[in-house]
Design a protein around this motif. Structure first.
Motif, PDB file in Angstrom:
ATOM      1  N   GLU A   4       0.837  -1.193   0.000  1.00  0.00           N
ATOM      2  CA  GLU A   4       0.000   0.000   0.000  1.00  0.00           C
ATOM      3  C   GLU A   4       0.876   1.249   0.000  1.00  0.00           C
ATOM      4  O   GLU A   4       1.854   1.328   0.741  1.00  0.00           O
ATOM      5  N   PRO A   5       0.525   2.229  -0.864  1.00  0.00           N
ATOM      6  CA  PRO A   5       1.324   3.465  -0.883  1.00  0.00           C
ATOM      7  C   PRO A   5       1.104   4.268   0.391  1.00  0.00           C
ATOM      8  O   PRO A   5       0.031   4.218   0.989  1.00  0.00           O
ATOM      9  N   GLU A   6       2.119   4.994   0.802  1.00  0.00           N
ATOM     10  CA  GLU A   6       2.004   5.849   1.978  1.00  0.00           C
ATOM     11  C   GLU A   6       1.276   7.129   1.588  1.00  0.00           C
ATOM     12  O   GLU A   6       1.343   7.574   0.452  1.00  0.00           O
ATOM     13  N   MET A   7       0.590   7.704   2.557  1.00  0.00           N
ATOM     14  CA  MET A   7      -0.141   8.948   2.305  1.00  0.00           C
ATOM     15  C   MET A   7       0.825  10.123   2.301  1.00  0.00           C
ATOM     16  O   MET A   7       1.678  10.241   3.173  1.00  0.00           O
ATOM     17  N   THR A   8       0.651  10.977   1.321  1.00  0.00           N
ATOM     18  CA  THR A   8       1.461  12.188   1.258  1.00  0.00           C
ATOM     19  C   THR A   8       0.841  13.238   2.173  1.00  0.00           C
ATOM     20  O   THR A   8      -0.287  13.077   2.657  1.00  0.00           O
ATOM     21  N   ALA A   9       1.545  14.310   2.376  1.00  0.00           N
ATOM     22  CA  ALA A   9       1.024  15.409   3.202  1.00  0.00           C
ATOM     23  C   ALA A   9      -0.257  15.973   2.589  1.00  0.00           C
ATOM     24  O   ALA A   9      -1.204  16.317   3.300  1.00  0.00           O
ATOM     25  N   THR A  10      -0.325  16.031   1.270  1.00  0.00           N
ATOM     26  CA  THR A  10      -1.523  16.516   0.583  1.00  0.00           C
ATOM     27  C   THR A  10      -2.693  15.559   0.803  1.00  0.00           C
ATOM     28  O   THR A  10      -3.829  15.989   1.035  1.00  0.00           O
ATOM     29  N   ASP A  11      -2.406  14.249   0.746  1.00  0.00           N
ATOM     30  CA  ASP A  11      -3.449  13.253   1.000  1.00  0.00           C
ATOM     31  C   ASP A  11      -4.004  13.410   2.412  1.00  0.00           C
ATOM     32  O   ASP A  11      -5.216  13.350   2.620  1.00  0.00           O
ATOM     33  N   VAL A  12      -3.130  13.600   3.371  1.00  0.00           N
ATOM     34  CA  VAL A  12      -3.546  13.761   4.762  1.00  0.00           C
ATOM     35  C   VAL A  12      -4.387  15.021   4.912  1.00  0.00           C
ATOM     36  O   VAL A  12      -5.433  15.014   5.569  1.00  0.00           O
ATOM     37  N   GLU A  13      -3.942  16.103   4.287  1.00  0.00           N
ATOM     38  CA  GLU A  13      -4.688  17.367   4.362  1.00  0.00           C
ATOM     39  C   GLU A  13      -6.078  17.208   3.740  1.00  0.00           C
ATOM     40  O   GLU A  13      -7.074  17.650   4.312  1.00  0.00           O
ATOM     41  N   ASN A  14      -6.161  16.561   2.593  1.00  0.00           N
ATOM     42  CA  ASN A  14      -7.448  16.350   1.929  1.00  0.00           C
ATOM     43  C   ASN A  14      -8.348  15.434   2.757  1.00  0.00           C
ATOM     44  O   ASN A  14      -9.558  15.663   2.843  1.00  0.00           O
ATOM     45  N   LEU A  15      -7.777  14.411   3.365  1.00  0.00           N
ATOM     46  CA  LEU A  15      -8.561  13.520   4.218  1.00  0.00           C
ATOM     47  C   LEU A  15      -9.112  14.279   5.420  1.00  0.00           C
ATOM     48  O   LEU A  15     -10.271  14.112   5.791  1.00  0.00           O
ATOM     49  N   ASN A  16      -8.294  15.135   6.014  1.00  0.00           N
ATOM     50  CA  ASN A  16      -8.760  15.950   7.148  1.00  0.00           C
ATOM     51  C   ASN A  16      -9.897  16.877   6.734  1.00  0.00           C
ATOM     52  O   ASN A  16     -10.854  17.066   7.486  1.00  0.00           O
ATOM     53  N   LYS A  17      -9.803  17.452   5.534  1.00  0.00           N
ATOM     54  CA  LYS A  17     -10.882  18.316   5.038  1.00  0.00           C
ATOM     55  C   LYS A  17     -12.169  17.508   4.858  1.00  0.00           C
ATOM     56  O   LYS A  17     -13.257  17.974   5.206  1.00  0.00           O
ATOM     57  N   LEU A  18     -12.038  16.303   4.324  1.00  0.00           N
ATOM     58  CA  LEU A  18     -13.204  15.446   4.126  1.00  0.00           C
ATOM     59  C   LEU A  18     -13.836  15.070   5.468  1.00  0.00           C
ATOM     60  O   LEU A  18     -15.061  15.107   5.629  1.00  0.00           O
ATOM     61  N   LEU A  19     -13.009  14.731   6.449  1.00  0.00           N
ATOM     62  CA  LEU A  19     -13.524  14.386   7.775  1.00  0.00           C
ATOM     63  C   LEU A  19     -14.216  15.578   8.427  1.00  0.00           C
ATOM     64  O   LEU A  19     -15.256  15.423   9.074  1.00  0.00           O
ATOM     65  N   ASP A  20     -13.644  16.768   8.270  1.00  0.00           N
ATOM     66  CA  ASP A  20     -14.274  17.981   8.803  1.00  0.00           C
ATOM     67  C   ASP A  20     -15.630  18.229   8.149  1.00  0.00           C
ATOM     68  O   ASP A  20     -16.599  18.583   8.816  1.00  0.00           O
ATOM     69  N   LEU A  21     -15.692  18.031   6.828  1.00  0.00           N
ATOM     70  CA  LEU A  21     -16.953  18.217   6.111  1.00  0.00           C
ATOM     71  C   LEU A  21     -17.992  17.209   6.592  1.00  0.00           C
ATOM     72  O   LEU A  21     -19.145  17.565   6.854  1.00  0.00           O
ATOM     73  N   ASN A  22     -17.592  15.951   6.729  1.00  0.00           N
ATOM     74  CA  ASN A  22     -18.518  14.928   7.221  1.00  0.00           C
ATOM     75  C   ASN A  22     -19.007  15.259   8.624  1.00  0.00           C
ATOM     76  O   ASN A  22     -20.186  15.071   8.934  1.00  0.00           O
ATOM     77  N   SER A  23     -18.118  15.738   9.463  1.00  0.00           N
ATOM     78  CA  SER A  23     -18.488  16.088  10.828  1.00  0.00           C
ATOM     79  C   SER A  23     -19.496  17.228  10.836  1.00  0.00           C
ATOM     80  O   SER A  23     -20.499  17.183  11.546  1.00  0.00           O
ATOM     81  N   SER A  24     -19.250  18.254  10.047  1.00  0.00           N
ATOM     82  CA  SER A  24     -20.170  19.397  10.040  1.00  0.00           C
ATOM     83  C   SER A  24     -21.529  18.990   9.469  1.00  0.00           C
ATOM     84  O   SER A  24     -22.562  19.451   9.927  1.00  0.00           O
ATOM     85  N   ARG A  25     -21.539  18.107   8.495  1.00  0.00           N
ATOM     86  CA  ARG A  25     -22.816  17.633   7.948  1.00  0.00           C
ATOM     87  C   ARG A  25     -23.562  16.782   8.964  1.00  0.00           C
ATOM     88  O   ARG A  25     -24.783  16.848   9.054  1.00  0.00           O
ATOM     89  N   ALA A  26     -22.846  15.981   9.721  1.00  0.00           N
ATOM     90  CA  ALA A  26     -23.489  15.156  10.745  1.00  0.00           C
ATOM     91  C   ALA A  26     -24.136  16.040  11.802  1.00  0.00           C
ATOM     92  O   ALA A  26     -25.273  15.800  12.227  1.00  0.00           O
ATOM     93  N   VAL A  27     -23.429  17.075  12.245  1.00  0.00           N
ATOM     94  CA  VAL A  27     -23.994  18.003  13.233  1.00  0.00           C
ATOM     95  C   VAL A  27     -25.210  18.701  12.633  1.00  0.00           C
ATOM     96  O   VAL A  27     -26.232  18.870  13.294  1.00  0.00           O
ATOM     97  N   GLY A  28     -25.123  19.067  11.356  1.00  0.00           N
ATOM     98  CA  GLY A  28     -26.267  19.692  10.689  1.00  0.00           C
ATOM     99  C   GLY A  28     -27.477  18.781  10.663  1.00  0.00           C
ATOM    100  O   GLY A  28     -28.602  19.216  10.887  1.00  0.00           O
TER     101      GLY A  28
END
Length: 92
Positions: A4-28
């Motif tokens: 499995e390829p390792e996650m780059t810093a950009t991948d981690v940043e994008n994943l964090n953005k996705l998790l934040d979006l999911n969290s805000s939608r769940a609260v909504g």
């Protein structure tokens, strides 16, 4: 070694953005539930009924339900929510 390829810093940043979006939608969604179900109105009515009873006469289940509704509304919606989600939720 893993294939499995390792996650780059950009991948981690994008994943964090996705998790934040999911969290805000769940609260909504939870906030929408409070409005759609009229939990604020239900809590208000229950509090009025309980307030009219002497402490020893208040059913424990109703007292606990009132506390649970208040905790839910404190976290996910403004006090006294009685309408539908579109009437109060900030959609910005």
């Amino acid at each position: 070694m893993s294939d499995e390829p390792e996650m780059t810093a950009t991948d981690v940043e994008n994943l964090n953005k996705l998790l934040d979006l999911n969290s805000s939608r769940a609260v909504g969604k939870l906030t929408d539930l409070a409005a759609s179900w009229g939990l604020g109105g239900l809590h208000t009515e229950l509090a009025e009924v309980l307030g009219g009873l002497r402490a020893p006469d208040r059913p424990e289940a109703a007292t606990r339900l009132s506390a649970a509704l208040q905790a839910y509304l404190d976290e996910f919606g403004p006090r006294g929510v009685v309408g539908t989600a579109d009437t109060y939720r900030d959609h910005a």
